[in-house]
Scaffold this motif. Sequence first.
Motif, PDB file in Angstrom:
ATOM      1  N   TYR A   1      48.558  14.425 107.838  1.00 23.55           N
ATOM      2  CA  TYR A   1      48.464  15.601 106.972  1.00 23.55           C
ATOM      3  C   TYR A   1      47.511  15.291 105.821  1.00 23.55           C
ATOM      4  O   TYR A   1      47.759  14.406 105.003  1.00 23.55           O
ATOM      5  N   PHE A   2      46.431  16.040 105.743  1.00 21.68           N
ATOM      6  CA  PHE A   2      45.394  15.799 104.730  1.00 21.68           C
ATOM      7  C   PHE A   2      45.731  16.572 103.455  1.00 21.68           C
ATOM      8  O   PHE A   2      45.282  17.699 103.285  1.00 21.68           O
ATOM      9  N   ALA A   3      46.488  15.957 102.572  1.00 16.47           N
ATOM     10  CA  ALA A   3      46.798  16.591 101.270  1.00 16.47           C
ATOM     11  C   ALA A   3      45.836  16.006 100.240  1.00 16.47           C
ATOM     12  O   ALA A   3      46.253  15.463  99.209  1.00 16.47           O
ATOM     13  N   LEU A   4      44.567  16.105 100.536  1.00 18.10           N
ATOM     14  CA  LEU A   4      43.507  15.457  99.754  1.00 18.10           C
ATOM     15  C   LEU A   4      42.505  16.496  99.285  1.00 18.10           C
ATOM     16  O   LEU A   4      42.372  17.555  99.906  1.00 18.10           O
ATOM     17  N   PRO A   5      41.735  16.199  98.239  1.00 10.86           N
ATOM     18  CA  PRO A   5      40.638  17.114  97.898  1.00 10.86           C
ATOM     19  C   PRO A   5      39.721  17.279  99.123  1.00 10.86           C
ATOM     20  O   PRO A   5      39.532  16.328  99.895  1.00 10.86           O
ATOM     21  N   PRO A   6      39.146  18.480  99.304  1.00 15.55           N
ATOM     22  CA  PRO A   6      38.392  18.770 100.533  1.00 15.55           C
ATOM     23  C   PRO A   6      37.290  17.758 100.858  1.00 15.55           C
ATOM     24  O   PRO A   6      37.128  17.376 102.018  1.00 15.55           O
ATOM     25  N   GLU A   7      36.573  17.289  99.853  1.00 18.21           N
ATOM     26  CA  GLU A   7      35.474  16.365 100.135  1.00 18.21           C
ATOM     27  C   GLU A   7      36.029  15.021 100.624  1.00 18.21           C
ATOM     28  O   GLU A   7      35.434  14.357 101.468  1.00 18.21           O
ATOM     29  N   VAL A   8      37.172  14.637 100.089  1.00 25.75           N
ATOM     30  CA  VAL A   8      37.782  13.374 100.530  1.00 25.75           C
ATOM     31  C   VAL A   8      38.253  13.542 101.979  1.00 25.75           C
ATOM     32  O   VAL A   8      38.080  12.658 102.826  1.00 25.75           O
ATOM     33  N   THR A   9      38.834  14.701 102.286  1.00 27.48           N
ATOM     34  CA  THR A   9      39.264  14.975 103.669  1.00 27.48           C
ATOM     35  C   THR A   9      38.071  14.840 104.619  1.00 27.48           C
ATOM     36  O   THR A   9      38.171  14.217 105.683  1.00 27.48           O
ATOM     37  N   ARG A  10      36.934  15.395 104.218  1.00 27.52           N
ATOM     38  CA  ARG A  10      35.753  15.332 105.091  1.00 27.52           C
ATOM     39  C   ARG A  10      35.345  13.868 105.324  1.00 27.52           C
ATOM     40  O   ARG A  10      35.063  13.462 106.445  1.00 27.52           O
ATOM     41  N   ARG A  11      35.388  13.080 104.259  1.00 31.46           N
ATOM     42  CA  ARG A  11      34.969  11.673 104.406  1.00 31.46           C
ATOM     43  C   ARG A  11      35.949  10.905 105.289  1.00 31.46           C
ATOM     44  O   ARG A  11      35.555  10.080 106.110  1.00 31.46           O
ATOM     45  N   VAL A  12      37.239  11.188 105.126  1.00 28.60           N
ATOM     46  CA  VAL A  12      38.230  10.471 105.948  1.00 28.60           C
ATOM     47  C   VAL A  12      38.045  10.867 107.422  1.00 28.60           C
ATOM     48  O   VAL A  12      38.094  10.022 108.324  1.00 28.60           O
ATOM     49  N   CYS A  13      37.808  12.149 107.670  1.00 28.08           N
ATOM     50  CA  CYS A  13      37.585  12.595 109.064  1.00 28.08           C
ATOM     51  C   CYS A  13      36.345  11.921 109.641  1.00 28.08           C
ATOM     52  O   CYS A  13      36.331  11.531 110.820  1.00 28.08           O
ATOM     53  N   ALA A  14      35.317  11.770 108.812  1.00 29.93           N
ATOM     54  CA  ALA A  14      34.103  11.101 109.303  1.00 29.93           C
ATOM     55  C   ALA A  14      34.447   9.668 109.710  1.00 29.93           C
ATOM     56  O   ALA A  14      33.987   9.171 110.750  1.00 29.93           O
ATOM     57  N   GLY A  15      35.289   9.011 108.923  1.00 27.30           N
ATOM     58  CA  GLY A  15      35.699   7.643 109.260  1.00 27.30           C
ATOM     59  C   GLY A  15      36.527   7.598 110.540  1.00 27.30           C
ATOM     60  O   GLY A  15      36.435   6.651 111.328  1.00 27.30           O
ATOM     61  N   LEU A  16      37.309   8.642 110.767  1.00 24.06           N
ATOM     62  CA  LEU A  16      38.184   8.668 111.956  1.00 24.06           C
ATOM     63  C   LEU A  16      37.385   8.746 113.268  1.00 24.06           C
ATOM     64  O   LEU A  16      37.922   8.499 114.330  1.00 24.06           O
TER      65      LEU A  16
END
Length: 426
Positions: A105-120
């Motif tokens: 569950y991505f309860a993160l600021p949107p830009e952080v969510t994007r970066r984490v997804c890129a890492g995934l």
Amino acid sequence: MSDPTLLILGATGDLTLRLLLPGIGSLLSREPGRRLRVIGVGRRDRPRSEFAGLVADALASGGAGAEAIDRIRDQADHHRIDMSDPGELARLLDRYADAERLVLYFALPPEVTRRVCAGLRHVGLGERTHLALEKPFGSDLRSSRDMEELVLGLAPPERIHRIDHFLGMSSVQRLAGCDAASDRPEEIEICFEESLALEGRAGYYDGAGALVDMIQSHLLLVLAELLRPAAAPGSGSAVHEERVRILRALRPWGGDPASASRRGRYTAGSIGGRRIPAYTDETGVDAARGTETLAQITVEVDLPAWAGVPITLRSGKALGAPAQHVALRMPDAEPVLLPLVDGAAEGTHVGAYGAVVGAVLDGRDALGVGSDAVEECWRIIDEVRATWAAGGVEMDEYSAGSGVPETWRPRARGGTRTPTPEGTGT
Ligand SMILES: NC(=O)c1ccc[n+]([C@@H]2O[C@H](COP(=O)([O-])OP(=O)(O)OC[C@H]3O[C@@H](n4cnc5c(N)ncnc54)[C@H](OP(=O)(O)O)[C@@H]3O)[C@@H](O)[C@H]2O)c1
């Protein structure tokens, strides 16, 4: 196999502690036997016992009973990781790979969510791993498409859940099927106004504004729910198709975003005896951005059933007598008012989170937002924003604590205000 597991990235942020965990508490109050493990992930160290205590308090505030709280507290844990590091993410996911269903569950600021997804992208996700993404989904049509491409590279569509908790509000769930009404309204108003001002949220709000914060996602989806036919239970894909059919048919009223939209910003005033500074004097606000705190758009629906019916969507902050309702203005009759908030505002939002998270955990699709719906919402909003950016619509002013400017109600007949005592601050 272990209990279904919610791995919350950003586990001590505002959303998690104020809405998400209390929402799960409300879900547990209705289903005390539900099996669930809650694991927090953050960028700071937090002892297990401290996090477990936060979880227990938040679940209790949402109404969970002692037995359910004890069960979840005993299994709760917290991990500090660098979420941008694929290796650390992979190790974390491995640790919970035995879960019956693992929801990231991505309860993160949107830009952080994007970066984490890129890492995934560098981490293979197991077949039982699901992604739950918070709104906003991108910041315009183009970025939402980029984000969609990114997440579809991680998991198939049925394992990606886009959360807009308004779809979980019981008031919104009751709306579908209105098209079957024999009396067609001659005008519809959907408003979600707040008495709360900025309340220290400039970091987020000054980059979003009322149009994106509330209308882009929440209110356009409320509109889609209002106009779609009732669906048979369980027919998630039919619900998504109907929502998109409606959203795709929306245009600014008269085809002209300049005359169909309004924007405003609050000046100094007072609400409930509290002095409120002008928006542009609030800490963290950059006046040069020209962010609006009140927005309105009127749309038409290019579908035979709704042709010629103007639908006005409005949301804003620091209003004296905020209305939160759907108003159906009927020919030769009193307007029909459908409140969007049942009882206390915070309880409405908490209950809605319980509903949408329960749906993700159970694999019920209809309470999520489809990617096509996301695109349609941005299509409409981008057009309005482009008109505003080109100077096509004046920025009106209203003093904090006053009402929506009278000139904003082109066809109003009055008598449709349903004042609510408090704003909601979602
Ligand atoms: N808050 C709401 O009312 C609300 C309502 C609906 C939707 N949403 C959506 O929910 C999401 C989260 O919102 P929020 O208000 O909870 O945000 P937030 O409080 O600003 O931040 C959420 C969490 O993200 C963490 N975080 C921030 N920057 C990070 C980074 N660079 N690396 C790792 N972690 C980082 C924070 O960690 P620290 O605690 O360490 O700072 C915090 O735990 C957003 O997408 C928002 O649009 C929020």
